[in-house]
Design an enzyme around this catalytic site. Structure first.
Site, PDB file in Angstrom:
ATOM      1  N   HIS A  98      31.836  67.470  12.955  1.00  0.00           N
ATOM      2  CA  HIS A  98      31.983  68.926  13.083  1.00  0.00           C
ATOM      3  C   HIS A  98      32.683  69.159  14.430  1.00  0.00           C
ATOM      4  CE1 HIS A  98      30.610  73.079  13.844  1.00  0.00           C
ATOM      5  NE2 HIS A  98      30.238  73.164  12.583  1.00  0.00           N
ATOM      6  N   ASP A 138      24.265  63.955  16.347  1.00  0.00           N
ATOM      7  CA  ASP A 138      24.322  65.330  15.865  1.00  0.00           C
ATOM      8  C   ASP A 138      23.395  65.396  14.642  1.00  0.00           C
ATOM      9  OD1 ASP A 138      24.819  67.707  14.616  1.00  0.00           O
ATOM     10  OD2 ASP A 138      27.007  67.574  14.750  1.00  0.00           O
ATOM     11  N   GLN A 185      22.445  68.475  10.407  1.00  0.00           N
ATOM     12  CA  GLN A 185      22.271  68.449   8.945  1.00  0.00           C
ATOM     13  C   GLN A 185      21.203  67.442   8.523  1.00  0.00           C
ATOM     14  OE1 GLN A 185      23.583  70.624   6.936  1.00  0.00           O
ATOM     15  NE2 GLN A 185      25.182  71.510   8.220  1.00  0.00           N
ATOM     16  N   LYS A 224      19.516  76.585  11.040  1.00  0.00           N
ATOM     17  CA  LYS A 224      19.745  75.766   9.841  1.00  0.00           C
ATOM     18  C   LYS A 224      18.439  75.205   9.294  1.00  0.00           C
ATOM     19  CE  LYS A 224      24.334  74.207  11.286  1.00  0.00           C
ATOM     20  NZ  LYS A 224      25.233  74.905  10.379  1.00  0.00           N
TER      21      LYS A 224
HETATM   22  C1  LIG Z   1      27.008  68.754  11.477  1.00  0.00           C
HETATM   23  C2  LIG Z   1      27.037  69.995  12.333  1.00  0.00           C
HETATM   24  N1  LIG Z   1      27.143  69.875  13.654  1.00  0.00           N
HETATM   25  C3  LIG Z   1      27.162  70.944  14.466  1.00  0.00           C
HETATM   26  C4  LIG Z   1      27.088  72.211  13.946  1.00  0.00           C
HETATM   27  C5  LIG Z   1      27.124  73.370  14.905  1.00  0.00           C
HETATM   28  O1  LIG Z   1      25.971  74.147  14.806  1.00  0.00           O
HETATM   29  P1  LIG Z   1      25.897  75.539  15.589  1.00  0.00           P
HETATM   30  O2  LIG Z   1      27.074  76.336  15.134  1.00  0.00           O
HETATM   31  O3  LIG Z   1      24.596  76.126  15.146  1.00  0.00           O
HETATM   32  O4  LIG Z   1      25.942  75.233  17.026  1.00  0.00           O
HETATM   33  C6  LIG Z   1      26.998  72.398  12.565  1.00  0.00           C
HETATM   34  C7  LIG Z   1      26.975  73.751  11.975  1.00  0.00           C
HETATM   35  O5  LIG Z   1      27.595  73.998  10.958  1.00  0.00           O
HETATM   36  C8  LIG Z   1      26.953  71.257  11.725  1.00  0.00           C
HETATM   37  O6  LIG Z   1      26.845  71.364  10.409  1.00  0.00           O
END
Ligand SMILES: Cc1ncc(COP(=O)(O)O)c(C=O)c1O
Length: 438
Positions: A150, A227, A230, A253
């Site tokens: 991401h 990270d 998910q 989430k």
């Molecule tokens: C795998 C992953 N990493 C990081 C993020 C970033 O999360 P946030 O926007 O809540 O900081 C997301 C959100 O979609 C994600 O799915």
């Protein structure tokens, strides 16, 4: 269609049953909503999840009965607020197998990654003194990510590389949406100082082999950031057992509110890292030229905190714990299996990522030949079905898989099998509606 086999060999617990899911749904008022004349079919939990009543009540109760700044006032309300705020930290720590002082509150996962990147950057500038020397980065050092990250776990490292002169490298993704582990063995080397990767992909759903990747990093003395955006919401995660140095995730989430995220970091690392944000609430003594900082985690929590959000996140964690993370994982494995099997049956659909039987979370992204993802999303929305369309903040991964955008359906503990089936049936109508033959 009867689908009983679990999606993944990991998910061995007894899945939540349909009757239990029906009861769970009663706790989520928004699921009663009608959209465009149809019952809401919410298949976008990968972007943000819905809140049970207990989470909303926890936030409301805080404002009605305990609202005060934490760690400051000498009055009863301030003590009550501080107590609830710190109890929330302990709840979240226990949920992921961490110590309470290893949990730093942030606004979201993105801020948590940035906190680590800027702390390393500050160490590289010489801040943090002798203790922080081991974190210094410069020319010749390498930061390794994967091609499936991401943007939140990519851009902060690009920027850190720019600020320090370090080089960013990446572990490639294979055609099937899994990491090229053979290549990982050559990308991670003696110059690697940090390996940052996602536990589960928000696009292709792949669950990455954490142990193997951590072993590569350990062999060369590199730090590991996971990270877990998910994974923590969807499967049991024990950061100590995984032996990662840092892990990040977002409250919204995992049934919690927006505005609260978590950085887990090993206590001995937090002890030596210089802070990212500075200001009130993170100091012991200040004069006009210098400041002494508090011990972690407060050293990393400058300014008035997200108090109600942390408390509500703890209520979300209680809800998940009472439901049972292993049972949620097993349920979502079944739903994911149903999704994948159904999608593979629809003419013109190309599922991105590994197929049935692979280690995946309960989501699926796909391309429908001849129809743009935004049109797919709009058609589904007309039927009350909420999915995510676009690049899902993962442009390099989409590029690698040869598409510019995709449609993603993602499940959670409140998703019914009927909702998955309604989504599949409606999707079948899309290509004919747009006059596309496959
Ligand atoms: C795998 C992953 N990493 C990081 C993020 C970033 O999360 P946030 O926007 O809540 O900081 C997301 C959100 O979609 C994600 O799915």
């Amino acid at each position: 269609m009867t689908v009983s086999a679990p999606l993944s060999a990991r998910a061995t617990a007894r899945p939540l049953k349909d009757e239990e899911v029906a009861r769970i749904r009663n706790d989520f008022p928004i699921l009663e909503t009608r959209v465009n004349g149809h019952p809401l079919n919410y298949l976008d939990s990968g972007a943000t999840s819905q809140n049970p009543v207990s989470v909303m009540e926890a936030e409301q109760e805080f404002y009605e009965q305990r609202n005060a700044a934490v760690h400051r006032g000498a009055h009863t309300l301030a003590f009550a607020a501080t107590e609830a705020f710190e109890a929330a930290r302990a709840t979240v720590a226990a949920f992921i197998g961490a110590r309470t002082d290893e949990i730093v509150w942030t606004s979201n996962a993105t801020e948590a990654v940035n906190l680590v990147a800027y702390s390393l950057s500050n160490a590289s500038l010489g801040l943090g003194g002798e203790a922080a020397k081991r974190f210094r980065l410069g020319a010749g050092d390498e930061i390794v990510v994967t091609e499936m990250e991401h943007h939140a776990n990519l851009i902060p490292w690009q920027q850190l590389a720019l600020r320090t002169g370090a080089t960013l490298r990446f572990i490639p993704v294979q055609d099937d949406g899994t990491l090229d582990l053979a290549a990982a063995g050559t990308v991670v080397g003696t110059r690697t100082r940090l390996l940052a990767f996602t536990h589960a992909s928000n696009v292709v759903g792949t669950i990455n082999p954490v142990a193997e990747l951590v072993a590569l990093a350990r062999a060369v003395g590199a730090l590991v950031l996971l990270d877990a955006c998910q994974s923590v919401p969807h499967l049991p995660v024990d950061v100590a057992a995984l032996d990662v140095d840092f892990a990040v995730f977002s409250g919204h989430k995992m049934l919690g509110p927006t505005g609260i995220g978590v950085l887990y970091a090993k206590a001995e690392l937090l002890a030596d890292l210089p802070p990212f944000l500075t200001g009130g609430s993170m100091i012991t003594t200040v004069d006009m030229h210098t400041a002494e900082f508090l011990a972690p985690p407060q050293r990393f929590e400058a300014g008035t905190q997200r108090i109600s959000q942390a408390i509500a996140l703890a209520a979300a964690v209680d809800y998940l714990t009472e439901t049972g993370m292993a049972r949620i994982e097993a349920r979502e494995a079944q739903l994911g299996h149903r999704l994948l099997a159904g999608l593979s049956d629809i003419p013109g659909v190309r599922v991105l990522g590994p197929g049935l039987g692979a280690e995946r979370i309960g989501l699926a992204s796909f391309d429908l030949a001849g129809v743009h993802a935004h049109d797919v999303g709009q058609y589904l929305d007309e039927a009350g079905i909420a999915v995510r369309v676009g690049h899902h903040c993962a442009q390099p991964l989409h590029r690698r898989l040869g598409v510019t955008a995709s449609t993603r359906a993602s499940t959670y503990l409140y998703t019914t099998t009927d909702e998955v089936d309604q989504f599949l049936a409606t999707l079948r109508e899309v290509a004919p509606f747009f006059g596309v033959r496959s």
